[in-house]
Scaffold this motif. Structure first.
Motif, PDB file in Angstrom:
ATOM      1  N   VAL A 167     -16.945 -42.388 119.023  1.00  0.00           N
ATOM      2  CA  VAL A 167     -16.620 -42.017 120.403  1.00  0.00           C
ATOM      3  C   VAL A 167     -15.306 -41.252 120.397  1.00  0.00           C
ATOM      4  O   VAL A 167     -14.341 -41.650 119.733  1.00  0.00           O
ATOM      5  CB  VAL A 167     -16.525 -43.261 121.309  1.00  0.00           C
ATOM      6  N   ILE A 168     -15.303 -40.142 121.128  1.00  0.00           N
ATOM      7  CA  ILE A 168     -14.086 -39.364 121.371  1.00  0.00           C
ATOM      8  C   ILE A 168     -13.684 -39.585 122.826  1.00  0.00           C
ATOM      9  O   ILE A 168     -14.519 -39.471 123.738  1.00  0.00           O
ATOM     10  CB  ILE A 168     -14.309 -37.863 121.107  1.00  0.00           C
ATOM     11  N   GLU A 169     -12.435 -39.913 123.060  1.00  0.00           N
ATOM     12  CA  GLU A 169     -11.951 -40.113 124.424  1.00  0.00           C
ATOM     13  C   GLU A 169     -10.661 -39.338 124.621  1.00  0.00           C
ATOM     14  O   GLU A 169      -9.912 -39.074 123.676  1.00  0.00           O
ATOM     15  CB  GLU A 169     -11.706 -41.596 124.700  1.00  0.00           C
ATOM     16  N   GLY A 170     -10.438 -38.950 125.859  1.00  0.00           N
ATOM     17  CA  GLY A 170      -9.238 -38.201 126.232  1.00  0.00           C
ATOM     18  C   GLY A 170      -9.221 -37.977 127.724  1.00  0.00           C
ATOM     19  O   GLY A 170     -10.147 -38.362 128.450  1.00  0.00           O
ATOM     20  N   ARG A 171      -8.186 -37.336 128.170  1.00  0.00           N
ATOM     21  CA  ARG A 171      -8.038 -37.072 129.598  1.00  0.00           C
ATOM     22  C   ARG A 171      -8.276 -35.594 129.882  1.00  0.00           C
ATOM     23  O   ARG A 171      -7.805 -34.730 129.147  1.00  0.00           O
ATOM     24  CB  ARG A 171      -6.645 -37.480 130.091  1.00  0.00           C
ATOM     25  N   LYS A 172      -8.994 -35.379 130.971  1.00  0.00           N
ATOM     26  CA  LYS A 172      -9.255 -34.013 131.388  1.00  0.00           C
ATOM     27  C   LYS A 172      -8.023 -33.460 132.112  1.00  0.00           C
ATOM     28  O   LYS A 172      -7.021 -34.133 132.288  1.00  0.00           O
ATOM     29  CB  LYS A 172     -10.495 -33.969 132.283  1.00  0.00           C
TER      30      LYS A 172
ATOM     31  N   LEU B 201      -9.965 -31.675 126.299  1.00  0.00           N
ATOM     32  CA  LEU B 201      -9.389 -33.008 126.450  1.00  0.00           C
ATOM     33  C   LEU B 201      -7.950 -33.025 125.966  1.00  0.00           C
ATOM     34  O   LEU B 201      -7.617 -32.425 124.942  1.00  0.00           O
ATOM     35  CB  LEU B 201     -10.198 -34.034 125.664  1.00  0.00           C
ATOM     36  N   LEU B 202      -7.115 -33.711 126.720  1.00  0.00           N
ATOM     37  CA  LEU B 202      -5.714 -33.900 126.361  1.00  0.00           C
ATOM     38  C   LEU B 202      -5.551 -35.244 125.673  1.00  0.00           C
ATOM     39  O   LEU B 202      -6.144 -36.240 126.090  1.00  0.00           O
ATOM     40  CB  LEU B 202      -4.826 -33.847 127.616  1.00  0.00           C
TER      41      LEU B 202
ATOM     42  N   GLN C 144     -12.172 -39.257 130.014  1.00  0.00           N
ATOM     43  CA  GLN C 144     -13.486 -38.772 129.606  1.00  0.00           C
ATOM     44  C   GLN C 144     -13.796 -39.318 128.213  1.00  0.00           C
ATOM     45  O   GLN C 144     -12.981 -39.244 127.302  1.00  0.00           O
ATOM     46  CB  GLN C 144     -13.516 -37.239 129.583  1.00  0.00           C
ATOM     47  N   THR C 145     -14.995 -39.901 128.046  1.00  0.00           N
ATOM     48  CA  THR C 145     -15.448 -40.405 126.753  1.00  0.00           C
ATOM     49  C   THR C 145     -16.721 -39.675 126.358  1.00  0.00           C
ATOM     50  O   THR C 145     -17.617 -39.467 127.194  1.00  0.00           O
ATOM     51  CB  THR C 145     -15.702 -41.920 126.802  1.00  0.00           C
TER      52      THR C 145
END
Length: 1211
Positions: free
Chosen positions: A116-121, A51-52, A127-128
């Motif tokens: 919750v961890i969120e980021g961009r693929k 994740l970015l 993506q969460t």
């Protein structure tokens, strides 16, 4: 209204479980929960690599363990960087407080906290990941808890997501269940304690709503200090009291038909559900109730008031005639079209001056099932007789912040749309083919009169609204307090959103410009007059605040018909002094201007200093849009601008999509390049058609299975018939279509491959540049064109925008370079021009040349820098008007072989311009307006350098409308200069707007002044009349598509009158006569205005220009009297009149100066041949002089019999 709907939709709560909701209510308790920090290795290192910009946040929800039911609304914290969890020690600090209050004092009511961890693929999608959850016990088995839970606690976290709590195997106690797995060394530090300070704000927060202290709660003041926690010590806003009167509801198509259909549907539902009415009795309406409450977007502030509505006819039988006149106007059409009326007064003391506060109306029907005829009275007092209660309609009224009283008509709502009561509402009529206006009233309307208590009226809050102009409207336009009439506008000039240098430019604008104010009649939509005031007094000059008051004359200009082509002198202060026209002072405008300074945040740079000179030279030294190489490079950092998400070819290429669907639309005549929307519709239709055919094929296969088997066994000549059913054939047809589609895609890609590669490679020679253009101003820049080849080339320059041109004249080139302070070389005769061909130039090998360009637009689409305060204006970037779209231009430099050598892509950002003068003309429709506007002497024009030597330069003009003829002629020294206009007016009531730019330089570089011209096209009516007597005519009114309530207004009500006088109904598509009577007071040719206005929507339906040609009647007698001037008292005189007819006659008296002369009796009767004495009352005059007053003696038809002239000398 938008604020209320936004808050209401964002804070909709999930209700409690029905079993829990049936339990008796207890006293609500407030809590404060502080989530401090998160400890432990919750995530692995591989997750952060995938994740970015990964972030970590917490989610909190209320959960009922007994019924495995989530309720309320999930609260979400701010996002913190997730890299802290991979460090030593792994800890993420939140320190966020959330508040709530609940009456569910039960140990099985818990709060579930999720990490919750969120980021961009890599492909850019969000993506969460749920990394665990914990169960926070709010209550315990001890009834005195949670008062002892004020110290810090650690919340243990479990693997999985909170959705696991819905599984039936997880029974209470959940923490001891074998399916729950603890996360080692992972916990959440928190504090939970009661918060009694929140109790005064319980009415503003619904139960079980988790809110953050940083969230703005409607009805609460902002917090003091830097933390911004408004719920730690909540402070309530001051409430105001609204009064509602004359409330009545109208239902579509009538009250009788609406209730009849409602009863029929309810009875049908009872029988359909199997619980028919007992003993075959009918269902009757017991009561019609209205629930009125104040709602702040989160919930009702207080319990709604419940009142009873009655039909209008019942009110008419019990109330006085005065009330009948008030409520009877809504249903004059037919007795069946009556309304529901509220006979009482509504008082709402809990309102707050906030955009999210609204008044909610709910119309409910209570139904009863009587056992026999004549038992309604008993049922009305028996609660057991009520069979059901239904909400049929609701409405929301968001009062304006500056409103104090008035009348409102609101459309009722119904159907499945979410409503504040969270219940099912009776359906609305089907939309059909109704227009938007009809749709708003098909569901019914509610009308009422509102007023605000004088002690509760507050000033408008000064919250800023984003605006792309130099001035941002602060709040909404507001009226002054109810003790004094007036209108107030506030604007905010904040250096935080000003670009460098704009602060000084804005100060120059205030110092040099004049504010022109047009005063309109809001009912008649007629222009009363205009006033002008210089804005230089708004400059504070270092002082904390300045204020200046003006008493401005509101002046109206009246033109004579004989002088259609007029000229005028423009004075330095922006006013117009016409020649041969009349100016009438209509009134005085009291205006107060103030400039108050406030402290603002300091930026890094000083915005008061002018920015450096804009980059006028565009270099082409290899800085291109394409860096070369692969779009995705392995093992290295990826450029975000080169990463795209894969899409279907048919979605991004309309030509390919048309080729793919050609075989299914052989008879279609549409264009081959269909858009994405057309392709999507075709695809959906094809998929539905295929699914229907497959279902039909399966049905036929099932019906014919037996016959096919028998035929196959008896006929050996067709052994393959068993495997060739209709369903298999359909599948083979689909496969064949897919194969053909793949072949078409492959052929299309092969054909367009070379073109796409060439397009990508052209990015290496493409340069982008942004030009900030204003109306009429030439934006000059140079492009460095370099010949990259070792051979000489003749370069052809191609441009696709007519507003972009090349400066080919060397003198013009030097002029712009001197103005821009550029020192690049100038080459004489650099370009070769042949007829209408594109310009060309010769370049030696490796030679670099500077190509001068000029972008100049005269398009009327440019937005002027007017002070607008529009509701709901979108926020844009500073200096960029949202009403004008961005323009683009492309310049292509081709070499000798036709191949591109360089490409320049221009992005033009239109900027608002200054309007120095506004002209407004009224003219008959479909004719030519010819005007000559005289300019003042050269040395008095604003912007002209002081002490300019030499003769006066020539004046050039340009117009933004190409259909307008605008020119000026060169004159001798010292002679006046005129700007001539010739404009074709459109159909009535069209308004044509255009701009005129005036230049004094030879190359039209910068406009000296910009004028805005408004041309109102009106229907012309010519009237030849005699002063003092009536002249009647009729105008034809044609109805529109809908019924309109209209009224006629005139600019001179003493001279021009209409019949009917008041409001009347204009039927749709009908023809009706409007009778007009004219009695002019003075002779000559003049213009009068007549407007027909829709009183409900304040729209102009029709407009006429009445052209009067008046002559004086024959004067039979003349008198001379002398009066004293300045004494403050008038004089009484008498004159005689003899009836020339042998019979008794009635005569009427009129005067052309009613302000100076009044009659003792306006009409009199006299026998035939007798003499009557007319009493005259002369008003006092403060000035000495001579006035000639005409006395008109008219007959019973208002035709002039005789005219006397009284010459009054005031000494």
């Amino acid at each position: 209204m938008k604020d209320w709907h936004r808050i209401f939709e964002q804070n909709m709560l999930v209700p409690l479980h029905p079993q829990r909701a049936r339990q008796p209510l207890k006293e609500s308790t407030a809590f404060q929960c502080v989530l401090k920090w998160l400890d432990g290795p919750l995530i692995k290192q591989g997750v952060l690599d995938v994740l970015l910009d990964a972030g970590c946040h917490l989610r909190v929800s209320l959960f009922d363990v007994s019924y495995r039911h989530f309720f309320g609304r999930t609260w979400r914290s701010t996002v913190r960087p997730a890299e802290q969890l991979s460090q030593q020690p792994p800890r993420v600090i939140f320190n966020e407080s959330l508040y709530f209050h609940t009456s569910l004092n039960h140990p099985n009511i818990v709060a579930v906290v999720e990490v919750v961890i969120e980021g961009r693929k890599r492909d850019g999608t969000l993506q969460t990941l749920s990394c665990g959850f914990g169960i926070l016990r709010i209550f315990s088995n001890n009834p005195e808890s949670p008062t002892s839970a004020s110290q810090d606690k650690r919340l243990r976290l479990y693997h999985g997501t909170p959705r696991a709590l819905l599984h039936p195997l997880l029974q209470d106690p959940i923490e001891q269940n074998k399916h729950m797995t603890l996360m080692e060394n992972c916990s959440l530090q928190y504090t939970l304690k009661p918060h009694p300070l929140l109790e005064p704000a319980f009415h503003l927060l619904p139960e079980n709503l988790l809110v953050s202290g940083l969230q703005q709660i409607p009805g609460l003041l902002e917090a003091h200090g830097e933390n911004g926690d408004a719920l730690r010590k909540p402070r309530l806003q001051k409430s105001v009291t609204w009064h509602l009167d004359d409330v009545f509801f109208t239902l579509y198509p009538s009250l009788e038909r609406f209730e009849q259909e409602l009863l029929e549907l309810l009875i049908s539902d009872h029988f359909r559900e199997g619980d028919g009415l007992p003993d075959g009795s009918a269902l009757d309406i017991l009561e019609r109730r209205l629930c009125v409450g104040v709602h702040n977007g989160l919930g009702f502030v207080q319990r709604p008031q419940v009142v009873v509505l009655v039909p209008e006819m019942a009110v008419a039988l019990t109330r006085s005639a005065s009330f009948n006149r008030k409520v009877g106007s809504s249903s004059k059409a037919s007795p069946g079209n009556q309304a529901l009326v509220l006979r009482s007064h509504l008082r709402l003391p809990e309102m707050v001056c906030h955009p999210a506060f609204a008044v909610v109306f709910q119309l409910e029907y209570a139904f009863s099932s009587p056992s026999g005829v004549g038992s309604n009275a008993a049922l009305a007092t028996s609660p057991s007789s009520v069979a059901c209660m239904h909400t049929v309609r609701w409405a929301v009224w968001n009062p304006s912040l500056e409103a104090s009283s008035g009348r409102v008509t609101l459309p009722l709502q119904g159907g499945t749309r979410p409503n504040p009561s969270r219940c099912l509402v009776y359906r609305v009529p089907p939309a059909g083919m109704s227009s938007e206006e009809v749709k708003q009233v098909e569901s019914g309307t509610v009308q009422f009169q509102y007023s605000l208590s004088s002690e509760g009226h507050l000033d408008t809050p000064t919250g800023g609204v984003s605006s792309p102009k130099a001035l941002r409207p602060s709040g909404k336009p507001s009226t002054s307090p109810s003790s004094s009439a007036g209108f107030q506008l506030k604007y905010l000039v904040d250096p935080g959103f000003l670009k460098p240098g704009e602060q000084r430019w804005f100060a120059r604008y205030l110092a040099a410009q004049t504010l022109q104010i047009d005063v309109w009649d809001g009912d008649s939509l007629l222009l009363i007059g205009s006033a002008a005031v210089p804005m230089k007094h708004l400059l504070r000059q270092g002082r904390p605040a300045v204020q200046v008051s003006y008493e401005l004359e509101v002046v109206a200009t009246e033109y004579e018909q004989d002088t259609m082509v007029l000229s005028g002198d423009v004075t330095p202060f922006g006013s117009v002094k016409p020649i041969g026209v009349y100016t009438v002072v209509k009134g005085r405008l009291h205006l107060t201007l103030a400039n108050v300074g406030h402290m603002c945040e300091q930026r890094g740079g000083n915005s008061s200093s002018l920015p450096p000179s804009r980059s006028r030279v565009i270099s082409n030294d290899g800085d291109s849009r394409f860096e070369g190489g692969s779009l995705l490079t392995r093992g290295g950092p990826r450029s975000a601008k080169n990463v795209v998400q894969a899409q279907k070819l048919a979605d991004v290429d309309s030509e390919l999509a048309a080729m793919l669907f050609t075989h299914t639309h052989l008879g279609s005549k549409g264009p081959p390049g269909a858009g994405r929307e057309v392709d999507a519709v075709r695809r959906r239709k094809l998929e539905r058609m295929r699914s229907v055919r497959l279902q039909e094929a399966r049905g036929e296969l099932g019906c014919r299975r037996t016959s096919v088997v028998v035929r196959a066994l008896t006929d050996a000549r067709f052994p393959r018939r068993l495997c060739l059913g209709p369903g298999v054939l359909a599948q083979q047809s689909i496969c064949a279509q897919h194969s053909r589609g793949l072949q078409v895609i492959a052929a299309y890609r092969e054909r367009t491959k070379a073109e796409n590669i060439a397009r990508v490679l052209s990015l290496a020679i493409t340069k982008e540049h942004t030009v900030y253009a204003t109306l009429g101003t030439a934006e000059f820049f140079e492009f460095e064109l370099r010949n990259p080849h070792n051979t000489q080339h003749t370069v052809t320059i191609e441009m696709d925008n007519p507003e972009l041109s090349i400066v080919v004249d060397s003198q013009e080139w030097r002029y712009f370079k001197e103005a821009a302070n550029l020192h690049t070389p100038v080459e004489e005769d650099m370009f070769h021009l042949q007829g209408g061909l594109a310009p060309r130039l010769f370049l030696r090998p490796r030679e670099t040349a500077h190509i001068p360009f000029k972008y100049q637009t005269f398009s009327a689409g440019q937005g002027s820098a007017e002070l607008r305060c529009e509701k709901g204006a979108d926020a844009g970037s500073p200096g960029k008007p949202t009403t004008v779209p961005t323009k683009h231009a492309k310049v292509l430099f081709r070499g000798s072989g036709g191949k591109p050598m360089a490409v320049l892509c221009l992005t033009v950002e239109p900027q608002p311009h200054v309007v120095d003068q506004v002209f407004r003309f009224y003219h008959p429709e479909l004719t030519f307006l010819k005007k000559a506007i005289r300019l003042p002497p050269w040395h008095t024009l604003p912007g002209v350098p002081v002490g300019t030597p030499g003769s006066e330069p020539p004046v050039h003009v340009r117009c933004s409308d190409p259909n307008v003829i605008c020119e000026t002629h060169s004159v001798g020294p010292g002679e006046p200069r005129d700007v001539f206009l010739k404009v074709a007016s459109g159909p009535s009531p069209e308004i044509k707007d255009f701009f005129i730019t005036i230049y004094t330089d030879r190359w039209l570089a910068t406009p000296l002044q910009i004028w805005q011209v408004h041309l109102h096209s009106l229907q012309r009516v010519d009237v030849a009349c005699v002063t003092g007597q009536w002249t009647r005519l009729s105008l034809v009114l044609r109805g529109t598509q809908a019924v309109r309530k209209v009224r006629a207004f005139t600019s001179h009500p003493q001279e021009l009158m209409t019949d009917p006088k008041g409001v009347f109904v204009l039927p749709p598509h009908g023809v009706q006569d409007l009778h007009v009577g004219v009695r002019p007071l003075r002779a000559g040719s003049r213009f009068l205005h007549l407007n027909l206005v829709d009183v409900d929507f304040h729209q102009l339906v029709a407009s006429w220009l009445v052209c009067l040609s008046c002559r004086l009647p024959l004067i039979s007698k003349a008198f001379e009297i002398k009066l004293a001037a300045g004494e403050g008292q008038g004089a009484n005189k008498r004159i005689t009149y003899t009836n020339p007819y042998p019979t008794r006659r009635t005569f009427h008296l009129h005067s052309d100066h009613p302000d100076l002369l009044q009659f003792k009796e306006d009409s009199f009767q006299v026998e035939g041949g007798e003499t009557y004495t007319i009493g005259l009352r002369f008003a006092p005059c403060q000035r000495a002089g001579v006035k000639e007053i005409l006395i008109y003696i008219n007959d019973h038809e208002d035709k002039n019999e005789e005219t006397f002239c009284v010459k009054v000398t005031y000494q």
